[in-house]
Design a protein around this motif. Structure first.
Motif, PDB file in Angstrom:
ATOM      1  N   GLY A 244       0.723  -1.109  -0.106  1.00  0.00           N
ATOM      2  CA  GLY A 244       0.008  -0.130   0.022  1.00  0.00           C
ATOM      3  C   GLY A 244       0.987   1.248  -0.002  1.00  0.00           C
ATOM      4  O   GLY A 244       2.188   1.144   0.007  1.00  0.00           O
ATOM      5  N   PHE A 245       0.160   2.486   0.057  1.00  0.00           N
ATOM      6  CA  PHE A 245       0.948   3.628  -0.223  1.00  0.00           C
ATOM      7  C   PHE A 245       0.924   4.496   1.198  1.00  0.00           C
ATOM      8  O   PHE A 245       1.588   5.464   1.236  1.00  0.00           O
ATOM      9  CB  PHE A 245       0.362   4.338  -1.594  1.00  0.00           C
ATOM     10  N   ASP A 246       0.180   4.253   2.094  1.00  0.00           N
ATOM     11  CA  ASP A 246      -0.192   5.235   3.243  1.00  0.00           C
ATOM     12  C   ASP A 246       0.740   4.864   4.251  1.00  0.00           C
ATOM     13  O   ASP A 246       0.889   5.710   5.298  1.00  0.00           O
ATOM     14  CB  ASP A 246      -1.685   5.012   3.716  1.00  0.00           C
ATOM     15  N   GLU A 247       1.414   3.710   4.688  1.00  0.00           N
ATOM     16  CA  GLU A 247       2.212   3.301   5.702  1.00  0.00           C
ATOM     17  C   GLU A 247       3.399   4.269   5.459  1.00  0.00           C
ATOM     18  O   GLU A 247       4.003   4.183   4.295  1.00  0.00           O
ATOM     19  CB  GLU A 247       2.521   1.906   5.560  1.00  0.00           C
ATOM     20  N   CYS A 248       3.939   4.578   6.461  1.00  0.00           N
ATOM     21  CA  CYS A 248       5.137   5.456   6.524  1.00  0.00           C
ATOM     22  C   CYS A 248       6.253   4.586   7.368  1.00  0.00           C
ATOM     23  O   CYS A 248       6.041   3.967   8.282  1.00  0.00           O
ATOM     24  CB  CYS A 248       4.826   6.976   7.403  1.00  0.00           C
ATOM     25  N   GLY A 249       7.332   4.940   6.789  1.00  0.00           N
ATOM     26  CA  GLY A 249       8.434   4.305   7.586  1.00  0.00           C
ATOM     27  C   GLY A 249       9.179   3.100   6.849  1.00  0.00           C
ATOM     28  O   GLY A 249      10.210   2.285   7.362  1.00  0.00           O
ATOM     29  N   ILE A 250       8.660   2.576   5.883  1.00  0.00           N
ATOM     30  CA  ILE A 250       9.006   1.273   5.272  1.00  0.00           C
ATOM     31  C   ILE A 250      10.334   1.482   4.531  1.00  0.00           C
ATOM     32  O   ILE A 250      11.088   0.576   4.861  1.00  0.00           O
ATOM     33  CB  ILE A 250       7.845   0.655   4.088  1.00  0.00           C
TER      34      ILE A 250
END
Length: 331
Positions: free
Chosen positions: A276-282
């Protein structure tokens, strides 16, 4: 250091494998017929799941709506770090690790999702247009920030985007530690003169559009754990290619060039299911430990998964590092 906000408004799209035939004409136009399109930013990456296409608004006009085309809803802006007058270049054995602490980690702390696209020439950090004010306020202490308009750069002043914005002082939530896969493929990162594209047109079309078809006389793969990954970028006149050594053998060696060391790379593929595109910190959770260990890396995000390429000689230490990271308790 300087941070440049480039004059491209980008869309991130995905073409499903069985729908590629519907897009071969516009894709061939975007790759080979530069004089027939005003597209200046184009990237196509094949993974086992789909084809990720990142392109500017002019290029996006070439893709007709289809049930086979997924479009991420945001407009993305590419950022580029300039150090000592030069773009941060992975060919200088630094890559995304050079900007892990100064760009990627601070943005993750401010809940800003990034989409990374490393090329032979440089590293592009894509951020959503709606997050630009947060990006500027987060990075303005570390960088001189400039925005490109019509080929000219002008300084971005904090008051230009303030509008009552306040920097987020809270810690970002601990990101999910995603599983990683390390396939046995060896990869090459290369470039070529765009004027020589016609000379490799047949080979490149075969690699991009017919790679899943069995080749006449070809032997079955000796390692079923290898994954398909092929990336082509044509950005502001510069070509970048990422492919495994099996694909590389199909191309004329005298037209492709790489760093003087001719380094081979191994892949760390991030995500057990689509990210997905909304998770931060990957990106931060991979690039930060690599930066701490001074290990170079290219990083290519795609519609479903992320991919880091590290020097082959470092893959054992990277594997151990990531395993340790997964065992550490969340803070």
């Amino acid at each position: 250091m300087d941070l440049h906000i480039l004059d491209h408004r980008l869309r991130v799209t995905s073409i499903c494998k069985n729908g590629l035939v519907n897009f071969t004409h516009p894709l061939i136009k975007l790759i080979f017929l530069r004089n027939r399109t005003r597209c200046k930013f184009f990237s196509l990456t094949e993974t086992p799941e789909n084809f990720t296409v990142v392109l500017d608004e002019e290029g996006f006009k070439e893709l007709q709506p289809s049930e086979h085309l997924q479009v991420e809803g945001s407009v993305w802006l590419p950022l580029n770090v300039i150090s000592n007058g030069n773009a941060s270049s992975s060919s200088q054995a630094v890559g995304v690790t050079k900007i892990a602490k100064s760009v990627i980690a601070p943005l993750a702390q401010q809940h800003v999702s990034v989409f990374m696209l490393s090329t032979y020439q440089t590293d592009f950090i894509l951020v959503r247009e709606k997050d630009l004010a947060v990006v500027i306020h987060t990075l303005e202490e570390e960088f001189n920030i400039y925005r490109e308009v019509g080929g000219e750069y002008s300084a971005v002043l904090s008051q230009d985007v303030r509008n009552g914005f306040q920097k987020n002082g809270k810690e970002a939530p601990q990101p999910t530690v995603h599983p990683v896969l390390i396939p046995p493929n060896q990869f090459c990162v290369m470039s070529l003169d765009p004027d020589t594209l016609p000379a490799i047109a047949t080979t490149l079309i075969d690699a991009l559009f017919y790679s899943s078809s069995p080749k006449e006389g070809a032997l079955p793969s000796q390692d079923l754990d290898c994954i398909k990954f092929f990336s082509f970028s044509l950005i502001d006149g510069y070509v970048s290619l990422v492919m495994d050594t099996e694909a590389q053998r199909q191309f004329p060696a005298d037209l492709l060039f790489t760093s003087s060391s001719g380094e081979l790379w191994r892949m760390v593929r991030i995500g057990g299911q689509p990210l997905g595109f909304d998770e931060c910190g990957i990106v931060a959770q991979i690039s930060q430990p690599l930066a701490d260990s001074d290990i170079s890396a290219y990083y290519i995000s795609t519609f479903s998964f992320d991919h880091a390429l590290v020097p082959e000689e470092d893959i054992v230490s990277v594997t151990e590092m990531l395993q340790q990271h997964r065992k550490e308790p969340a803070c």
